[in-house]
Design a protein around this motif. Sequence first.
Motif, PDB file in Angstrom:
ATOM      1  N   TYR A   1       0.825  -1.203   0.000  1.00  0.00           N
ATOM      2  CA  TYR A   1       0.000   0.000   0.000  1.00  0.00           C
ATOM      3  C   TYR A   1       0.867   1.264   0.000  1.00  0.00           C
ATOM      4  O   TYR A   1       0.545   2.249  -0.666  1.00  0.00           O
ATOM      5  CB  TYR A   1      -0.927   0.017   1.210  1.00  0.00           C
ATOM      6  N   LEU A   2       1.957   1.241   0.738  1.00  0.00           N
ATOM      7  CA  LEU A   2       2.850   2.398   0.771  1.00  0.00           C
ATOM      8  C   LEU A   2       3.512   2.622  -0.590  1.00  0.00           C
ATOM      9  O   LEU A   2       3.646   3.754  -1.053  1.00  0.00           O
ATOM     10  CB  LEU A   2       3.909   2.210   1.859  1.00  0.00           C
TER      11      LEU A   2
ATOM     12  N   VAL B   1      11.256  -8.490  -3.410  1.00  0.00           N
ATOM     13  CA  VAL B   1      11.145  -7.497  -4.483  1.00  0.00           C
ATOM     14  C   VAL B   1      10.624  -6.174  -3.939  1.00  0.00           C
ATOM     15  O   VAL B   1      11.183  -5.103  -4.198  1.00  0.00           O
ATOM     16  CB  VAL B   1      10.236  -8.023  -5.616  1.00  0.00           C
ATOM     17  N   ASP B   2       9.557  -6.237  -3.154  1.00  0.00           N
ATOM     18  CA  ASP B   2       8.979  -5.000  -2.618  1.00  0.00           C
ATOM     19  C   ASP B   2       9.875  -4.373  -1.559  1.00  0.00           C
ATOM     20  O   ASP B   2       9.905  -3.140  -1.415  1.00  0.00           O
ATOM     21  CB  ASP B   2       7.589  -5.262  -2.056  1.00  0.00           C
ATOM     22  N   ALA B   3      10.606  -5.197  -0.809  1.00  0.00           N
ATOM     23  CA  ALA B   3      11.545  -4.636   0.174  1.00  0.00           C
ATOM     24  C   ALA B   3      12.631  -3.835  -0.539  1.00  0.00           C
ATOM     25  O   ALA B   3      13.027  -2.749  -0.083  1.00  0.00           O
ATOM     26  CB  ALA B   3      12.165  -5.752   1.003  1.00  0.00           C
ATOM     27  N   ALA B   4      13.123  -4.353  -1.663  1.00  0.00           N
ATOM     28  CA  ALA B   4      14.132  -3.626  -2.438  1.00  0.00           C
ATOM     29  C   ALA B   4      13.554  -2.333  -3.011  1.00  0.00           C
ATOM     30  O   ALA B   4      14.211  -1.279  -3.008  1.00  0.00           O
ATOM     31  CB  ALA B   4      14.668  -4.516  -3.548  1.00  0.00           C
ATOM     32  N   ARG B   5      12.317  -2.390  -3.508  1.00  0.00           N
ATOM     33  CA  ARG B   5      11.661  -1.187  -4.038  1.00  0.00           C
ATOM     34  C   ARG B   5      11.462  -0.149  -2.936  1.00  0.00           C
ATOM     35  O   ARG B   5      11.637   1.054  -3.160  1.00  0.00           O
ATOM     36  CB  ARG B   5      10.306  -1.558  -4.644  1.00  0.00           C
ATOM     37  N   PHE B   6      11.112  -0.613  -1.738  1.00  0.00           N
ATOM     38  CA  PHE B   6      10.878   0.304  -0.622  1.00  0.00           C
ATOM     39  C   PHE B   6      12.175   1.020  -0.239  1.00  0.00           C
ATOM     40  O   PHE B   6      12.181   2.241  -0.033  1.00  0.00           O
ATOM     41  CB  PHE B   6      10.322  -0.480   0.569  1.00  0.00           C
ATOM     42  N   GLU B   7      13.264   0.269  -0.163  1.00  0.00           N
ATOM     43  CA  GLU B   7      14.544   0.885   0.201  1.00  0.00           C
ATOM     44  C   GLU B   7      15.016   1.847  -0.880  1.00  0.00           C
ATOM     45  O   GLU B   7      15.546   2.923  -0.582  1.00  0.00           O
ATOM     46  CB  GLU B   7      15.600  -0.189   0.454  1.00  0.00           C
ATOM     47  N   ALA B   8      14.819   1.460  -2.152  1.00  0.00           N
ATOM     48  CA  ALA B   8      15.249   2.334  -3.240  1.00  0.00           C
ATOM     49  C   ALA B   8      14.466   3.651  -3.238  1.00  0.00           C
ATOM     50  O   ALA B   8      15.028   4.719  -3.518  1.00  0.00           O
ATOM     51  CB  ALA B   8      15.080   1.621  -4.578  1.00  0.00           C
ATOM     52  N   ARG B   9      13.191   3.576  -2.906  1.00  0.00           N
ATOM     53  CA  ARG B   9      12.364   4.787  -2.947  1.00  0.00           C
ATOM     54  C   ARG B   9      12.491   5.636  -1.690  1.00  0.00           C
ATOM     55  O   ARG B   9      12.665   6.859  -1.768  1.00  0.00           O
ATOM     56  CB  ARG B   9      10.906   4.404  -3.169  1.00  0.00           C
TER      57      ARG B   9
ATOM     58  N   LEU C   1      14.132  -2.603   5.088  1.00  0.00           N
ATOM     59  CA  LEU C   1      13.123  -3.474   5.676  1.00  0.00           C
ATOM     60  C   LEU C   1      13.766  -4.795   6.047  1.00  0.00           C
ATOM     61  O   LEU C   1      14.487  -5.393   5.243  1.00  0.00           O
ATOM     62  CB  LEU C   1      11.963  -3.724   4.703  1.00  0.00           C
ATOM     63  N   VAL C   2      13.520  -5.241   7.250  1.00  0.00           N
ATOM     64  CA  VAL C   2      14.032  -6.529   7.722  1.00  0.00           C
ATOM     65  C   VAL C   2      12.852  -7.477   7.879  1.00  0.00           C
ATOM     66  O   VAL C   2      11.951  -7.232   8.681  1.00  0.00           O
ATOM     67  CB  VAL C   2      14.776  -6.377   9.067  1.00  0.00           C
TER      68      VAL C   2
END
Length: 557
Positions: free
Chosen positions: A264-265, A290-298, A303-304
């Motif tokens: 959602y974020l 995949v989403d953890a990598a996208r979250f960190e990139a953005r 995220l752990v």
Amino acid sequence: MTDARTDAATTVAELVRRQWGDRRVGLRTRGRVLSHHQVAAGAAARAALLADLLPRGAQPHVGVLLDNTVEYPLWLGAAALAGAAVAGVNPTRRGAELARDVTHTECRLLLTQRAHLPLLDGLDLPGIRVLVTDADAYEDLLADYADAVPDDVPALSPVDPRSRLLLYFTSGSTGAPKAAICSQGRLAAAGAALADRFAVRPDDVHYVCMPMFHGNAVLADWAPALVAGASVALRERFSASGFLDDVRAFDATYFTYVGRAVQYLLATPERPDDRTHRLRLGFGTEAGAVDAARFEARFGVRLVEGYGSSEGGAAVQRTPDTPPGAIGRPSAGSDLAVVDPATGAERATARFDPAGRLLNGAEAIGELVNRAPNPFEGYWRHPEADAARRRGGWYWTGDLFFRDADGFFYFAGRADDRLRVDSENLAAAVIEGILARFPPAAAVAVYAVPDPVAGDEVMVALAAPDFDPGAFAAFLAAQPDLGTKMAPRFVRVGAELPVTATNKIHRAALRREGFRCADPVWWRPPGECAYRRLTGADVEALRARFEEQGRAELLER
């Protein structure tokens, strides 16, 4: 004030008492700020009130039907001081089910707020007193206890590490929710472990946006802040659009998440100030690599992902050398194994192709068990569920995993999410990992629907409003790790997937509706490769096939 936080506390009550005299900010919302000292004083006042209100001989249990308001952590502290337990009541429950949660946990006092009073209309709650925490009468009650001191609060039962503190409900996807017991000692130890693991400091701010009736917010967010003397910031209900504004307003450094919260974020519009904040870490489950990598990139936030059963029986922790896709290694003192749920025999070691794709899922996937002594403390008044968890002296998690040759564990879904297609066992999470590569899909959920003859068929729900059945079929054909039994027979398409109150995909609802749902469904008839819309005539033909095979009752479950 002397800082004794380096000394290990064995009870949450001790941690609450340590806040006395600490004038730093301890708890905040958008409209209210309390010091640590005020938090301890507020907990003491509520503990003294509880001692006077609870009928003699009653179980020292308090039902809490609240959003994430200041009252929630104050009553957690109060229960700890008084030797009582908080039963977190899910406000998305309704009618008899909600009443059952309160009465099953033997609460004689129920705390709520005006917004939730309509949920209680007409409910049978005999002998239960309801306090409305945002009403004047409640403030008047508390006024008589404003001078209470944590050290002088009368205890309703002995306060020690074994004292019950939490009764928090499991999801209830396969029946009535069970109330898992968490003691003061276990919660204090969980908080200390995470505070140490993530180097939580007194100047950190823990943003609690997941619901506090769920174990994630209390065990993984509130408890480590309490141990380290960090501040807690509350959001009444999770809001993807309000997340970054809150993080900046509170100067938050840490948060927890479950379910689809990260997705959602990521779905919110990108902003130039996405990285303008002090947030450094998120901890939770189900985000995916995949989403953890996208979250960190953005957002610039790591995220752990971790795994820990809510009941405390097993945990897997990420280590620096954890390979992509894996959760990690067993926590200290565990003896984790992946076994055949029918025989208890260990499953084969996972094998991967050069691209990291699992080659032998049918042999490698099984249920995760802990064969070592563990901190599982049981369920309230549910001996059958206790026995199921403790079969043969092991703790059975109910979750599917596989393990590689180096001892790393990989999550493969809930045991309830296992499918049996043409006599082959499949794990929904493995298929989801493949289908999540389909570019138009914002979210994916794989689940079983009955086959007319025997076993299951694979069905997937996609959050993909612009679904193209031809493109989807071509995508499936191009996936080298999609086994011959894994291709979905039915594809449900909608703007979003149904979720529970904790933002987890509501799989029970998806399974219950099957292919007879309100959303559009495409299907691949037996012997065909192309997908086409499922029509009313198709549904009737399938029903006739089920009746012919004597399996029509499966459609009514």
